[in-house]
Design a protein around this motif. Structure first.
Motif, PDB file in Angstrom:
ATOM      1  N   UNK A  11      57.282  41.326 -27.578  1.00 16.52           N
ATOM      2  CA  UNK A  11      56.221  41.188 -26.574  1.00 16.52           C
ATOM      3  C   UNK A  11      56.543  40.142 -25.509  1.00 16.52           C
ATOM      4  N   UNK A  12      57.781  40.143 -25.032  1.00 14.24           N
ATOM      5  CA  UNK A  12      58.174  39.172 -24.000  1.00 14.24           C
ATOM      6  C   UNK A  12      57.416  39.427 -22.695  1.00 14.24           C
ATOM      7  N   UNK A  13      57.027  38.348 -22.036  1.00 16.01           N
ATOM      8  CA  UNK A  13      56.238  38.485 -20.803  1.00 16.01           C
ATOM      9  C   UNK A  13      57.116  38.865 -19.609  1.00 16.01           C
ATOM     10  N   UNK A  14      58.327  38.331 -19.538  1.00 14.16           N
ATOM     11  CA  UNK A  14      59.203  38.671 -18.405  1.00 14.16           C
ATOM     12  C   UNK A  14      59.693  40.105 -18.553  1.00 14.16           C
ATOM     13  N   UNK A  15      59.817  40.824 -17.427  1.00 15.45           N
ATOM     14  CA  UNK A  15      60.303  42.198 -17.528  1.00 15.45           C
ATOM     15  C   UNK A  15      61.726  42.237 -18.084  1.00 15.45           C
ATOM     16  N   UNK A  16      62.033  43.294 -18.811  1.00 10.36           N
ATOM     17  CA  UNK A  16      63.370  43.452 -19.398  1.00 10.36           C
ATOM     18  C   UNK A  16      64.402  43.679 -18.289  1.00 10.36           C
ATOM     19  N   UNK A  17      65.492  42.939 -18.355  1.00 13.46           N
ATOM     20  CA  UNK A  17      66.593  43.161 -17.423  1.00 13.46           C
ATOM     21  C   UNK A  17      67.592  44.141 -18.026  1.00 13.46           C
ATOM     22  N   UNK A  18      68.189  44.993 -17.153  1.00 15.90           N
ATOM     23  CA  UNK A  18      69.197  45.951 -17.625  1.00 15.90           C
ATOM     24  C   UNK A  18      70.446  45.772 -16.769  1.00 15.90           C
ATOM     25  N   UNK A  19      71.579  45.772 -17.429  1.00 18.06           N
ATOM     26  CA  UNK A  19      72.789  45.437 -16.702  1.00 18.06           C
ATOM     27  C   UNK A  19      73.923  46.405 -17.007  1.00 18.06           C
ATOM     28  N   UNK A  20      74.624  46.835 -15.925  1.00 15.07           N
ATOM     29  CA  UNK A  20      75.847  47.621 -16.079  1.00 15.07           C
ATOM     30  C   UNK A  20      76.988  46.773 -15.556  1.00 15.07           C
ATOM     31  N   UNK A  21      77.973  46.519 -16.388  1.00 16.33           N
ATOM     32  CA  UNK A  21      79.029  45.571 -16.008  1.00 16.33           C
ATOM     33  C   UNK A  21      80.230  46.266 -15.358  1.00 16.33           C
ATOM     34  N   UNK A  22      80.049  47.535 -14.929  1.00 19.82           N
ATOM     35  CA  UNK A  22      81.180  48.312 -14.386  1.00 19.82           C
ATOM     36  C   UNK A  22      81.930  47.570 -13.279  1.00 19.82           C
ATOM     37  N   UNK A  23      81.198  46.837 -12.438  1.00 19.92           N
ATOM     38  CA  UNK A  23      81.855  46.181 -11.298  1.00 19.92           C
ATOM     39  C   UNK A  23      82.535  44.872 -11.688  1.00 19.92           C
TER      40      UNK A  23
END
Lengths: 315, 167
Positions: free
Chosen positions: B46-58
């Motif tokens: 139940x984290x308050x901050x929005x979930x970050x999503x990351x693609x490390x392709x670059x």
């Protein structure tokens, strides 16, 4: 049959010379990759390390501000070193051949050549002679092709309209002299846009334009009806001097995009223009600056699209 | 080789993380498996901050050998990274190269207060000095095999072992 000179034996993009002949998957790959780069361009640090240590040579044999600048920004955001060559002031004027110029630059350890040339086919000639690790990106050759502009147009359309499969797109103006129009038509056809229209006086259409798979209109009002996307082309002033057109006023009356004519297109239609615009000649200021216009986002997307192209060919 | 139940490991990780959370905690998942796991943990905690999503392709270190990954996803981090206590989530920890790339990318967003690595499984084989602070299971996977997380149609997470593509 000869292999497409842009692809290697595995079918991967080695050079970007023309949208013509590129499979749908490659176009999709470029647009998807560009979408990820749009995310990068919205960050505070707008740089990724992909092309660190690589050199991009901008070879512009013909003047350009926007295209050259956006290629330069794109290359820098990929961490490449960028060398701009103003060829009008260089050895070419002393009589050096195109291939000699390129061979010399190659000896200076180039990795990517971005080429704009007044002669159709010049980037193809260069691509045939570069070393295997060197890549060529066509930034506009004669009347032939301007693939990165076509791709950024496709990107912009996909961004606002999501899907090509139900779109009616109108391309309006000087199709005859436009490498932009040719590249965009090829891309739209490959991606499955069901109806592409060209709207222009007969004198500004190449003969046999229908063979590209477009529907021809000479009446702008009829052609605009129910369009989702309206692409205006620059009327090159030099054409006015020839016998092709009566006058700028006359052209604006028949083929200039005004709010009143745009109202015939769909309510949510977008208006695009590759720039530079001639306000009051092919487009009215109220439309160029109006709510349907996506002309400035096109420029921003152009950076991400060029980042995608360079990182795909060099990878 | 018997693989542990991913759903169970997920609950276990959440229980381990819960007491360590602070108001500045935020979570970032690495595409694709890490993003699935992070989605699950983010909801459980139940984290308050929005979930970050990351693609490390670059940021990959094998770009010059392998080229660009064909379908890079867009990295989305909708909070200010500066000063955050970040939980970086991936499904499987192996060579450590993905985590190295992810940290490089993260620092282009700002300067977090700390980064802790959360993984469902550590299969050994590290090539870089990287370790996980929160690890669901330690598994000894032979080098020709690929261990990865799968998400079934009903959303259930499961670990899978398959021959690696390069092998």
């Amino acid at each position: 049959m000869q292999r497409n000179p842009q692809l290697n034996a595995q079918g991967e993009l080695q050079h970007l010379l023309s949208i013509e002949g590129l499979p749908r998957e490659i176009l999709g790959q470029i647009l998807d990759t560009a979408e990820s780069f749009v995310g990068v361009t919205e960050r505070e640090v707008k740089k990724v390390p992909l092309l660190r240590g690589k050199s991009v040579f901008n070879l512009f044999f013909e003047p350009s501000t926007r295209t050259r600048t956006t290629f330069e920004i794109a290359a820098k955001r990929l961490s490449a070193d960028v060398i701009n060559l103003n060829i009008a002031l260089s050895s070419q004027t002393k009589g050096e051949s195109l291939l000699d110029t390129v061979a010399n630059l190659s000896a200076m350890q180039a990795d990517i050549f971005v080429v704009r040339h007044a002669s159709s086919g010049a980037p193809f000639l260069i691509a045939r002679h570069v070393k295997p690790h060197e890549h060529v990106v066509n930034a506009g050759d004669g009347r032939h092709a301007h693939p990165t502009q076509g791709l950024l147009d496709l990107y912009t359309i996909r961004h606002y309209k999501k899907d090509f499969s139900r779109l009616t797109v109108a391309i309006i103006g000087d199709v005859l002299h436009s490498r932009v129009a040719r590249s965009l038509i090829q891309g739209l056809t490959t991606l499955g846009a069901p109806q592409v229209r060209v709207i222009a006086p007969q004198t500004l259409l190449p003969s046999g334009v229908e063979a590209l798979g477009v529907k021809v209109f000479h009446d702008m009002r009829a052609g605009l009806r129910d369009c989702d996307v309206v692409v205006m082309l620059r009327l090159q002033n030099e054409r006015m001097k020839g016998a092709m057109l009566p006058s700028a006023q006359e052209y604006f009356k028949n083929y200039g995009l005004t709010a009143e004519k745009l109202a015939l297109a769909r309510e949510d239609a977008i208006v695009m223009h590759p720039g530079p615009m001639n306000r009051g000649v092919e487009i009215d200021s109220s439309v160029a600056d109006g709510p349907h216009s996506v002309i400035l986002p096109q420029v921003t997307f152009g950076i991400a699209v060029r980042m995608a192209v360079m990182s795909i060919v060099a990878g | 080789m018997k693989l542990p139940d991913a759903e169970q490991l997920c609950e276990q990780l959440a229980a381990e993380l819960r007491p360590r959370l602070t108001p500045s905690s935020a979570m970032i998942g690495l595409y694709t498996g890490g993003a699935w796991l992070a989605e699950r943990l983010h909801a459980l905690l139940g984290l308050a901050t929005p979930l970050g999503l990351m693609d490390i392709a670059f940021y990959r270190d094998d770009y010059h050998a392998q080229g660009l990954h064909h379908d890079p996803k867009r990295t989305k981090i909708a909070f200010d990274v500066n000063g955050r206590e970040l939980l970086l989530v991936d499904d499987v920890l192996y060579t450590g190269r993905t985590v190295r790339a992810a940290m490089n990318e993260l620092f282009d967003y700002g300067r977090p207060a700390s980064i802790a690595l959360v993984v469902l499984a550590d299969r050994g084989g590290r090539e870089l000095p990287i370790c996980a602070q929160y690890c669901g299971a330690r598994l000894d996977v032979p080098s020709g095999m690929r261990l990865r997380l799968k998400r079934e149609a009903n959303g259930k997470l499961a670990l899978a072992l398959e021959p690696s593509r390069a092998a």
